[in-house]
Design a protein around this motif. Structure first.
Motif, PDB file in Angstrom:
ATOM      1  N   GLU A  53       0.850  -1.184   0.000  1.00 59.40           N
ATOM      2  CA  GLU A  53       0.000   0.000   0.000  1.00 59.40           C
ATOM      3  C   GLU A  53       0.890   1.240   0.000  1.00 59.40           C
ATOM      4  O   GLU A  53       1.851   1.328   0.753  1.00 59.40           O
ATOM      5  N   GLY A  54       0.580   2.167  -0.885  1.00 56.75           N
ATOM      6  CA  GLY A  54       1.369   3.395  -0.976  1.00 56.75           C
ATOM      7  C   GLY A  54       2.564   3.295  -1.915  1.00 56.75           C
ATOM      8  O   GLY A  54       3.318   4.253  -2.061  1.00 56.75           O
ATOM      9  N   HIS A  73       0.605   6.756  -7.620  1.00 54.48           N
ATOM     10  CA  HIS A  73       0.496   6.090  -6.326  1.00 54.48           C
ATOM     11  C   HIS A  73      -0.352   4.835  -6.497  1.00 54.48           C
ATOM     12  O   HIS A  73      -1.401   4.869  -7.141  1.00 54.48           O
ATOM     13  N   ASP A  74       0.105   3.736  -5.935  1.00 52.11           N
ATOM     14  CA  ASP A  74      -0.587   2.452  -6.021  1.00 52.11           C
ATOM     15  C   ASP A  74      -0.936   2.084  -7.467  1.00 52.11           C
ATOM     16  O   ASP A  74      -2.098   1.893  -7.822  1.00 52.11           O
TER      17      ASP A  74
END
Length: 190
Positions: free
Chosen positions: A99-100, A112-113
């Protein structure tokens, strides 16, 4: 000069050919007026509405920053985003395990992601105009590649390996994104 991104809903991930065909078909139609969807109210840049689609136009100078915002907003609404300048589609899924995690390119794109399909497609864009692609988990580790297929991996110590072809780079990036460290034992690192 201006650049565009198009945002819309798809029930399943689509590939670049499907996204490109949809974008071109929508651009041949006339924009619509009426009630502005919530997502369009949040998007930066100049917004043009088409049936079921939102076109975002921005200046070339602000493209990198605004594109990152558009990608994030589209994902938050469960929508895909097509970038016709780079011929890349940003699907909602499947995602990596971190995540991230961020995808960075040498031509200024930051996502992001990122979805795994986007990572796969971006790797084919390595060139003098896009001199690197990196998946970064800030504060932990990263995997990066440059033209000539030099992989760099850092988790404490920076190590490098040369790989002969794009398919192996794509496999290493997919393994890294999904938490599989097989790429570390498969290549000769220095």
């Amino acid at each position: 000069m201006s650049v565009e991104l198009m945002v819309w809903d798809e029930p399943v991930p689509i590939d670049r050919d499907q996204a490109r065909a949809t974008y071109l078909a929508v651009k041949r139609t006339d924009p619509v007026t009426g009630e502005t969807p919530d997502v369009a109210k949040e998007l930066p840049g100049e917004v043009t509405l088409y049936p079921g689609h939102v076109l975002v136009t921005m200046d070339l100078d602000t493209m990198d920053e605004m594109s990152a915002q558009v990608f994030t907003i589209a994902r938050a609404h469960g929508l895909i985003c097509y970038d016709p300048q780079r011929d890349l589609v940003h699907n909602v899924a499947p995602l990596g395990v971190y995540e991230g995690m961020q995808l960075h390119t040498g031509d200024g794109m930051v996502v992001h992601d990122p979805d795994l399909g986007l990572v796969h497609d971006v790797l084919a864009t390595l060139s003098p105009q896009n001199p690197f692609v990196a998946l970064v988990n800030f504060g932990h580790h990263f995997l990066q590649v440059s033209p000539g297929f030099e992989l760099e991996y850092k988790e404490g110590t920076l190590i490098r390996a040369m790989v002969p072809e794009l398919a192996e780079v794509r496999q290493a990036f997919n393994e890294y994104a999904t938490g599989d460290r097989s790429f570390l034992s498969r290549h000769a690192w220095a």
